[in-house]
Motif scaffolding. Structure first.
Motif, PDB file in Angstrom:
ATOM      1  N   ALA A  54       0.417  -1.138   0.169  1.00 34.85           N
ATOM      2  CA  ALA A  54      -0.247  -0.151  -0.098  1.00 34.85           C
ATOM      3  C   ALA A  54       1.121   0.974  -0.263  1.00 34.85           C
ATOM      4  O   ALA A  54       0.780   2.109  -0.814  1.00 34.85           O
ATOM      5  CB  ALA A  54      -0.614   0.199   0.989  1.00 34.85           C
ATOM      6  N   ASP A  55       1.656   0.574   0.785  1.00 34.68           N
ATOM      7  CA  ASP A  55       3.338   2.605   0.532  1.00 34.68           C
ATOM      8  C   ASP A  55       3.470   2.461  -0.409  1.00 34.68           C
ATOM      9  O   ASP A  55       3.786   3.452  -1.067  1.00 34.68           O
ATOM     10  CB  ASP A  55       4.059   2.303   1.536  1.00 34.68           C
ATOM     11  N   ALA A  56       3.749   1.480  -0.862  1.00 31.40           N
ATOM     12  CA  ALA A  56       4.607   0.979  -2.879  1.00 31.40           C
ATOM     13  C   ALA A  56       3.325   1.982  -3.241  1.00 31.40           C
ATOM     14  O   ALA A  56       4.127   2.856  -4.321  1.00 31.40           O
ATOM     15  CB  ALA A  56       4.872   0.500  -3.007  1.00 31.40           C
ATOM     16  N   VAL A  57       2.233   2.110  -3.737  1.00 36.55           N
ATOM     17  CA  VAL A  57       1.515   2.265  -4.473  1.00 36.55           C
ATOM     18  C   VAL A  57       1.188   3.664  -3.924  1.00 36.55           C
ATOM     19  O   VAL A  57       1.035   4.376  -4.878  1.00 36.55           O
ATOM     20  CB  VAL A  57      -0.097   1.496  -4.702  1.00 36.55           C
ATOM     21  N   THR A  58       1.411   4.110  -3.096  1.00 36.18           N
ATOM     22  CA  THR A  58       0.825   5.552  -2.149  1.00 36.18           C
ATOM     23  C   THR A  58       2.184   6.533  -3.473  1.00 36.18           C
ATOM     24  O   THR A  58       1.829   7.558  -4.210  1.00 36.18           O
ATOM     25  CB  THR A  58       0.850   5.628  -1.335  1.00 36.18           C
ATOM     26  N   ARG A  59       3.152   5.832  -3.704  1.00 36.04           N
ATOM     27  CA  ARG A  59       4.393   6.100  -3.088  1.00 36.04           C
ATOM     28  C   ARG A  59       4.834   6.750  -5.305  1.00 36.04           C
ATOM     29  O   ARG A  59       4.762   7.549  -5.920  1.00 36.04           O
ATOM     30  CB  ARG A  59       5.559   6.025  -2.957  1.00 36.04           C
ATOM     31  N   ASN A  60       4.235   5.282  -5.401  1.00 36.88           N
ATOM     32  CA  ASN A  60       4.085   5.561  -6.943  1.00 36.88           C
ATOM     33  C   ASN A  60       2.934   6.778  -7.272  1.00 36.88           C
ATOM     34  O   ASN A  60       3.061   7.197  -8.778  1.00 36.88           O
ATOM     35  CB  ASN A  60       3.794   4.422  -7.520  1.00 36.88           C
ATOM     36  N   THR A  61       1.977   6.826  -6.753  1.00 34.20           N
ATOM     37  CA  THR A  61       0.441   7.333  -7.288  1.00 34.20           C
ATOM     38  C   THR A  61       1.742   9.189  -7.087  1.00 34.20           C
ATOM     39  O   THR A  61       1.383   9.711  -7.959  1.00 34.20           O
ATOM     40  CB  THR A  61      -0.589   7.493  -6.366  1.00 34.20           C
TER      41      THR A  61
END
Length: 439
Positions: free
Chosen positions: A153-160
């Motif tokens: 979830a944190d990685a997806v947020t950073r990718n966003t």
């Protein structure tokens, strides 16, 4: 027994957790390559319509370049996803960046010699769309291979945040470079794609593990992550795409969020291009037009910074409701505010809400998808999102040509209202599961 249990619990507690994302080398290599690539792409997102309009094209012709990128991306997404589950995902990303660098370099050359017909611009846009599809599906399928599930979830947020950061910097630079010389935004993307290519050469992925003997139901389990598996290669391309469709059909929550995401992307992408064209028609400068994209990006980055806290206090359903209803309320303001940066502020406010919903939904999608299916799921999402991104600018371009600005904006507002109502009444979305760290 109690003493032994206590000792075991203490041993488990003493085990070090995964390193933070900031110290995850492979994730940071992947993030950096994508960031550089998206930076160049966001610059040309503004430059394509400006180039067509600058060469005497109409608003509809300006939307054709965006349609060509998004349409070719959508059409190639499904085979790209199947390919990403059958061959090296890193190789696919390298090929896509090389292809983008060559295509954009050739377009810059055509502009330099004063012979860049609409057909040539569209052809380059198609090549860019196909390369973007290959890169995106491979990148999304690779993410769970380099990031532990507890940090997805944190990685997806950073990718966003990465995407919106590119939208802050890219359009402003693209508008500025276009104002200096028409060919410069395309030269810049060719250079950034070359840099992304070199960066990806340093990416190290886990070595594929041999597949153990298993039943047909377990086929594919135990294979190495990140590069696809040998078992997938026994499927034909059409069989691989069909199996991806069957998997999506059997997961109502994922299917529903993909459909609503597609509809939202269709309207928002069309609205963004409509606002750009409206600003151009009102005589705004390239820098002012670029400010629209920059403000959208600023809203997205701010939302990504807030998403870590918000996604722990909101359920996926609540996050989607807030996003869709707030957007439906904000968009009518575009009918009354001036074109240029005020319109960018409105769109940026809507973009602020997107990262939280994206992290919650995409994080769950990655967690429930087996590695051998991740490329196909990414391809299916790419098809639907790409179709929305292709049709949105085209439809809004037609509306601008026929009913002009205010009716176009109000039509988009009505569409967002329908999406919000659909989210509210769909059982699969209402029951969408929360991520473990969101409980």
């Amino acid at each position: 027994m109690t003493s032994g249990s206590t000792t075991a619990d203490a041993a488990v507690a003493a085990e070090p957790g995964p390193p933070p994302l900031s110290r995850n080398r492979e994730y940071n290599v992947l993030w950096t390559a994508n960031m550089v690539s998206q930076l160049g792409a966001q610059g040309t997102l503004i430059a394509y319509p400006l180039l067509v309009l600058g060469l005497g094209g109409s608003a509809f012709e300006a939307s054709l370049a965006e349609f060509a990128i998004a349409g070719s991306r959508a059409l190639s997404a499904l085979p790209s996803g199947a390919l990403a589950d059958r061959v090296s995902r890193k190789t696919l990303m390298l090929v896509s960046e090389f292809g983008r660098a060559v295509a954009l370099g050739l377009l810059a050359l055509l502009v330099a010699v004063g012979h860049a017909p609409l057909a040539a611009i569209v052809v380059v846009a198609v090549v860019e769309g196909v390369c973007t599809s290959l890169f995106g599906t491979a990148d999304q399928a690779l993410l769970p291979s380099v990031v532990p599930s507890s940090q997805l979830a944190d990685a997806v947020t950073r990718n966003t945040a990465r995407y919106y950061l590119a939208t802050i910097v890219g359009p402003g630079i693209g508008g500025f470079l276009y104002g200096v010389q028409r060919l410069l935004p395309f030269v810049a993307q060719a250079v950034t794609s070359a840099i992304a290519f070199v960066t990806l050469l340093f990416l190290r992925l886990p070595a594929p593990a041999p597949a153990p003997a298993s039943s047909p139901e377990d086929k594919g389990e135990g294979r190495g992550k990140g590069e696809g598996g040998d078992a997938d290669r026994t499927e034909g391309a059409l069989q691989a795409m069909a199996s991806g469709l069957r998997w999506l059909r059997g997961n109502p929550a994922v299917r529903a969020t993909v459909l609503f995401g597609t509809a939202f992307n269709l309207v928002f992408s069309g609205l963004l291009i409509a606002v750009v064209v409206m600003a151009q028609q009102d005589g705004r400068s390239g820098a002012e037009v670029g400010a629209i994209g920059a403000l959208v990006g600023a809203g997205g980055v701010s939302g990504a910074l807030a998403a870590g806290r918000l996604r722990r206090s909101l359920s996926p359903f609540t996050a989607l409701m807030v996003l869709t209803w707030a957007t439906a309320v904000l968009v009518p303001l575009l009918a009354v505010v001036p074109t240029g940066w005020p319109a960018g502020l409105v769109l940026g406010a809507a973009a602020f809400l997107a990262p939280t919903a994206t992290a919650l939904v995409a994080g769950h999608q990655m967690m429930v998808t087996p590695d051998e299916m991740r490329g196909r799921l990414a391809g299916l999402i790419g098809v639907s999102m790409g179709a929305g991104a292709a049709l949105g600018p085209l439809l809004c371009g037609l509306l601008l040509e026929t009913v002009h600005a205010v009716p176009t904006v109000l039509s988009c507002a009505a569409a967002f209202l329908l999406i919000a109502l659909g989210v509210a009444v769909t059982p699969a979305v209402r029951a969408f599961p929360a991520l473990p760290d969101n409980r």
